[in-house]
Design a protein around this motif. Structure first.
Motif, PDB file in Angstrom:
ATOM      1  N   ASP A  25       0.796  -1.229   0.000  1.00 48.61           N
ATOM      2  CA  ASP A  25       0.000   0.000   0.000  1.00 48.61           C
ATOM      3  C   ASP A  25       0.825   1.273   0.000  1.00 48.61           C
ATOM      4  OD1 ASP A  25      -2.191  -1.528  -0.052  1.00 48.61           O
ATOM      5  OD2 ASP A  25      -2.817  -1.166   2.015  1.00 48.61           O
ATOM      6  N   LEU A  45       7.054   2.939 -17.242  1.00 47.30           N
ATOM      7  CA  LEU A  45       6.039   1.954 -16.864  1.00 47.30           C
ATOM      8  C   LEU A  45       5.370   1.386 -18.122  1.00 47.30           C
ATOM      9  CD1 LEU A  45       3.502   2.352 -13.998  1.00 47.30           C
ATOM     10  CD2 LEU A  45       2.683   1.648 -16.209  1.00 47.30           C
ATOM     11  N   VAL A  54      -1.196  -2.502 -25.713  1.00 47.20           N
ATOM     12  CA  VAL A  54      -1.567  -1.100 -25.909  1.00 47.20           C
ATOM     13  C   VAL A  54      -2.344  -0.951 -27.218  1.00 47.20           C
ATOM     14  CG1 VAL A  54      -0.681   1.250 -26.026  1.00 47.20           C
ATOM     15  CG2 VAL A  54       0.484  -0.448 -24.607  1.00 47.20           C
ATOM     16  N   ILE A  61     -10.909   1.292 -28.524  1.00 49.02           N
ATOM     17  CA  ILE A  61     -11.358   2.680 -28.382  1.00 49.02           C
ATOM     18  C   ILE A  61     -11.658   3.283 -29.752  1.00 49.02           C
ATOM     19  CG2 ILE A  61     -10.607   4.992 -27.709  1.00 49.02           C
ATOM     20  CD1 ILE A  61      -8.929   3.399 -25.505  1.00 49.02           C
TER      21      ILE A  61
ATOM     22  N   HIS B  25      -3.435   8.213 -25.552  1.00 45.61           N
ATOM     23  CA  HIS B  25      -3.763   6.866 -25.082  1.00 45.61           C
ATOM     24  C   HIS B  25      -2.489   6.059 -24.850  1.00 45.61           C
ATOM     25  CE1 HIS B  25      -4.290   2.559 -25.991  1.00 45.61           C
ATOM     26  NE2 HIS B  25      -5.338   2.671 -25.213  1.00 45.61           N
ATOM     27  N   ASP B  26      -1.582   6.102 -25.861  1.00 47.13           N
ATOM     28  CA  ASP B  26      -0.371   5.292 -25.748  1.00 47.13           C
ATOM     29  C   ASP B  26       0.510   5.758 -24.577  1.00 47.13           C
ATOM     30  OD1 ASP B  26      -1.373   3.978 -27.868  1.00 47.13           O
ATOM     31  OD2 ASP B  26       0.125   4.612 -29.328  1.00 47.13           O
ATOM     32  N   HIS B  28      -0.781   7.212 -21.705  1.00 50.11           N
ATOM     33  CA  HIS B  28      -1.440   7.184 -20.400  1.00 50.11           C
ATOM     34  C   HIS B  28      -2.226   5.916 -20.081  1.00 50.11           C
ATOM     35  CE1 HIS B  28      -0.438  11.338 -19.394  1.00 50.11           C
ATOM     36  NE2 HIS B  28      -0.635  11.620 -20.668  1.00 50.11           N
ATOM     37  N   ALA B  29      -2.584   5.129 -21.098  1.00 49.72           N
ATOM     38  CA  ALA B  29      -3.484   3.992 -20.838  1.00 49.72           C
ATOM     39  C   ALA B  29      -2.877   2.995 -19.852  1.00 49.72           C
ATOM     40  CB  ALA B  29      -3.830   3.294 -22.150  1.00 49.72           C
ATOM     41  N   VAL B  30      -1.571   2.736 -19.954  1.00 43.09           N
ATOM     42  CA  VAL B  30      -0.986   1.660 -19.158  1.00 43.09           C
ATOM     43  C   VAL B  30      -0.946   2.010 -17.670  1.00 43.09           C
ATOM     44  CG1 VAL B  30       1.065   0.258 -18.777  1.00 43.09           C
ATOM     45  CG2 VAL B  30       0.327   0.768 -21.107  1.00 43.09           C
ATOM     46  N   TRP B  31      -0.484   3.216 -17.339  1.00 45.99           N
ATOM     47  CA  TRP B  31      -0.424   3.534 -15.900  1.00 45.99           C
ATOM     48  C   TRP B  31      -1.817   3.717 -15.312  1.00 45.99           C
ATOM     49  CZ3 TRP B  31      -2.098   7.946 -13.381  1.00 45.99           C
ATOM     50  CH2 TRP B  31      -2.350   9.092 -14.162  1.00 45.99           C
ATOM     51  N   ALA B  34      -3.090   0.242 -14.675  1.00 52.95           N
ATOM     52  CA  ALA B  34      -2.454  -0.378 -13.502  1.00 52.95           C
ATOM     53  C   ALA B  34      -3.039   0.201 -12.217  1.00 52.95           C
ATOM     54  CB  ALA B  34      -0.942  -0.145 -13.548  1.00 52.95           C
ATOM     55  N   ARG B  35      -3.244   1.520 -12.222  1.00 53.53           N
ATOM     56  CA  ARG B  35      -3.758   2.164 -11.023  1.00 53.53           C
ATOM     57  C   ARG B  35      -5.206   1.738 -10.750  1.00 53.53           C
ATOM     58  NH1 ARG B  35      -3.133   8.663  -9.751  1.00 53.53           N
ATOM     59  NH2 ARG B  35      -4.097   8.472  -7.700  1.00 53.53           N
ATOM     60  N   ARG B  37      -6.455  -1.101 -11.580  1.00 52.84           N
ATOM     61  CA  ARG B  37      -6.457  -2.505 -11.150  1.00 52.84           C
ATOM     62  C   ARG B  37      -6.184  -2.650  -9.660  1.00 52.84           C
ATOM     63  NH1 ARG B  37      -2.476  -5.531 -14.360  1.00 52.84           N
ATOM     64  NH2 ARG B  37      -2.111  -3.599 -15.508  1.00 52.84           N
ATOM     65  N   ARG B  38      -5.578  -1.619  -9.058  1.00 50.84           N
ATOM     66  CA  ARG B  38      -5.416  -1.670  -7.599  1.00 50.84           C
ATOM     67  C   ARG B  38      -6.738  -1.405  -6.894  1.00 50.84           C
ATOM     68  NH1 ARG B  38      -0.940  -2.189  -4.911  1.00 50.84           N
ATOM     69  NH2 ARG B  38      -1.920  -1.165  -3.143  1.00 50.84           N
ATOM     70  N   ARG B  39      -7.705  -0.851  -7.628  1.00 56.38           N
ATOM     71  CA  ARG B  39      -8.997  -0.532  -7.015  1.00 56.38           C
ATOM     72  C   ARG B  39     -10.093  -1.501  -7.414  1.00 56.38           C
ATOM     73  NH1 ARG B  39      -5.603   3.191  -7.333  1.00 56.38           N
ATOM     74  NH2 ARG B  39      -5.557   4.966  -5.909  1.00 56.38           N
ATOM     75  N   VAL B  50     -11.106   1.868 -18.820  1.00 53.22           N
ATOM     76  CA  VAL B  50     -10.041   2.562 -19.557  1.00 53.22           C
ATOM     77  C   VAL B  50     -10.567   3.006 -20.929  1.00 53.22           C
ATOM     78  CG1 VAL B  50      -7.793   2.283 -20.676  1.00 53.22           C
ATOM     79  CG2 VAL B  50      -8.144   1.415 -18.357  1.00 53.22           C
ATOM     80  N   GLN B  51     -11.294   2.104 -21.600  1.00 57.20           N
ATOM     81  CA  GLN B  51     -11.883   2.483 -22.897  1.00 57.20           C
ATOM     82  C   GLN B  51     -12.826   3.668 -22.729  1.00 57.20           C
ATOM     83  OE1 GLN B  51     -13.832  -0.731 -24.920  1.00 57.20           O
ATOM     84  NE2 GLN B  51     -12.156  -2.148 -24.520  1.00 57.20           N
ATOM     85  N   SER B 102      -6.771  -2.376  -0.313  1.00 56.00           N
ATOM     86  CA  SER B 102      -5.988  -1.472  -1.133  1.00 56.00           C
ATOM     87  C   SER B 102      -5.193  -0.474  -0.302  1.00 56.00           C
ATOM     88  CB  SER B 102      -6.906  -0.768  -2.117  1.00 56.00           C
ATOM     89  OG  SER B 102      -6.133  -0.179  -3.114  1.00 56.00           O
ATOM     90  N   GLU B 103      -4.611   0.467  -1.010  1.00 57.03           N
ATOM     91  CA  GLU B 103      -3.602   1.300  -0.386  1.00 57.03           C
ATOM     92  C   GLU B 103      -4.116   2.640   0.141  1.00 57.03           C
ATOM     93  OE1 GLU B 103      -3.755   2.914  -4.414  1.00 57.03           O
ATOM     94  OE2 GLU B 103      -4.873   1.735  -2.967  1.00 57.03           O
TER      95      GLU B 103
END
Lengths: 280, 176
Positions: A25, A45, A54, A61, B25-26, B28-31, B34-35, B37-39, B50-51, B102-103
């Protein structure tokens, strides 16, 4: 506010990208806060993930932003929780498309205007039940269905589709008629006497539609309804149409009985809808 | 060719530049994924959110006020789209379970930390119960309103407010 010298360790970023749930966390919170302000770490990342992922995400989309905007009715249906597939099928119901909807409104308004000029509920009560019937006929005439041929190939083709569309058509028509009924000279319980006959006729059309083509069934029922109203009125002598036995308690009970019987028949014989035979 | 900044890309998207949306998209989509998925543990729901996020960016880039960090703006859309998808799918319980484990946050500038200058913040946050931490995370780190946080965690917004109050008191005590 941002300390540009500090960057998250690449290994941590890779773990965050692949399996974020395994990051504890406190570390995750710190990485998340940093990612918002650090383009370098975001790029790092992103590089940890296969470009194919990707691209797949982007394709989904692009598919959505290139898609034509759904019709208004379809968006309304989606908003109230109807699945997108069913929403499209219902929106493609002929009676619910622009011209059909307009026709329903014109018929309902016409019936209300007739009643207003006659200053009596009678004409509206007689004509209103015919509106859903006409809409049902328009919906299930194969030639009128823009999705007809394509519909044959869908998994929902058949009784399920007929019944869902009938509910949609009758529901919309009843809404329009109810609005028109508010314009009647005397808005009261008597002004709602069209509801049960209309329901009986619409369900009757579905039930008869398991033996006859739906246009024929609708024609038969329209004739029978007008004949019934006329003969009952003649028998009653010299009273306003709206007060004749058809719209009395007994008449309403008969209509309810017909509706129940018709619903049972339509449900038990749902695999025999004649309108579908045309495609087989 | 020098790469365009996120700000330039957002302005181009507002003008209907599809290529600019792809570039955003290319980046920002990945982070964001990931974020999220923590929720929410369900990958399908996260993908859909994300879409939805980038479709929303496409439609509403014109509403970005041009100030601040585009990444933060995109994240603000993403967390709300996640709540939207969870609501339409009616899977509160699942999201709540995922978030409880979660965190929490270490970010500055928030109401929890007003008046706090010293002390072991990380330790104090770690000592919060998971329920209180989830609320602190949703309202402070994710910047959600009590109502939105309630939707994400599957609890009434009144409960979010009382838990937030308890968290604030506990943190003040620990950091004083």
């Amino acid at each position: 506010m941002t300390n540009t010298d500090w960057h998250a360790p690449p290994a941590l970023l890779a773990r965050f990208a692949h399996d974020p749930a395994t990051v504890d966390d406190m570390t995750a919170a710190s990485v998340e806060a940093h990612l918002v302000v650090c383009a370098d770490c975001r790029a790092q990342l992103t590089a940890a993930i296969s470009p194919a992922h990707v691209t797949a995400s982007w394709d989904a989309i692009a598919d959505r932003i290139d898609r034509p905007r759904p019709a208004l009715l379809e968006r309304v249906l989606h908003r109230i929780g109807v699945s997108s597939g069913l929403g499209r099928l219902l929106a493609a119901t002929p009676a619910l498309q622009g011209a059909g909807l307009l026709a329903i409104c014109v018929l309902a308004a016409g019936a209300a205007v007739l009643s207003l000029t006659a200053d009596a509920e009678g004409p509206f009560l007689v004509l209103a039940p015919l509106v859903p019937l006409a809409a049902v006929a328009a919906s299930f005439t194969p030639a009128a269905d823009p999705a007809g041929e394509a519909g044959v190939a869908t998994p929902m083709h058949g009784a399920g589709l007929v019944i869902r569309r009938a509910i949609a058509v009758v529901g919309v028509t009843f809404g329009v008629l109810a609005a028109a009924a508010l314009a009647l000279p005397d808005v009261g319980p008597a002004a709602a006497a069209w509801v049960l006959p209309a329901l009986a006729l619409a369900l009757g059309a579905l039930a008869l539609g398991t033996w006859l083509r739906v246009e024929v069934a609708v024609g038969v029922l329209s004739g029978a309804w007008l004949l019934a109203v006329w003969s009952v009125w003649l028998a009653g002598r010299d009273i306003p149409l709206a007060d004749s036995a058809t719209f009395s308690v007994n008449g309403q009970m008969s209509a309810l009985a017909v509706a129940v019987v018709a619903a049972v028949v339509a449900a038990t014989r749902r695999n025999h809808f004649a309108t579908l035979e045309a495609f087989r | 060719v020098t790469a365009r900044s996120d700000q330039d890309l957002l302005a181009a998207v507002a003008d209907g530049d599809r290529g600019a949306l792809r570039e955003l998209h290319d980046r920002h989509a990945v982070w964001v994924s990931a974020r999220l998925r923590r929720r929410c543990a369900d990958g399908d729901i996260v993908d859909e959110a994300v879409q939805d996020t980038f479709v929303a960016v496409w439609k509403s880039a014109g509403r970005w006020d041009g100030r601040g960090e585009p990444a933060a703006w995109i994240w603000g859309i993403a967390i709300r789209r996640l709540i939207g998808v969870l609501r339409t799918r009616g899977r509160w319980s699942r999201a709540a379970a995922a978030v409880t484990e979660s965190e929490i946050m270490v970010a500055a500038e928030d109401q929890v930390l007003v008046g706090v200058e010293h002390g072991d913040l990380a330790g104090a946050l770690r000592d919060l119960s998971p329920e209180l931490r989830a609320v602190v995370q949703a309202t402070v780190l994710d910047g959600l309103t009590s109502r939105e946080a309630g939707h994400l965690l599957g609890i009434p917004s009144g409960t979010v407010k009382t838990r937030m109050m308890r968290a604030r008191i506990q943190l003040r005590g620990a950091l004083a």
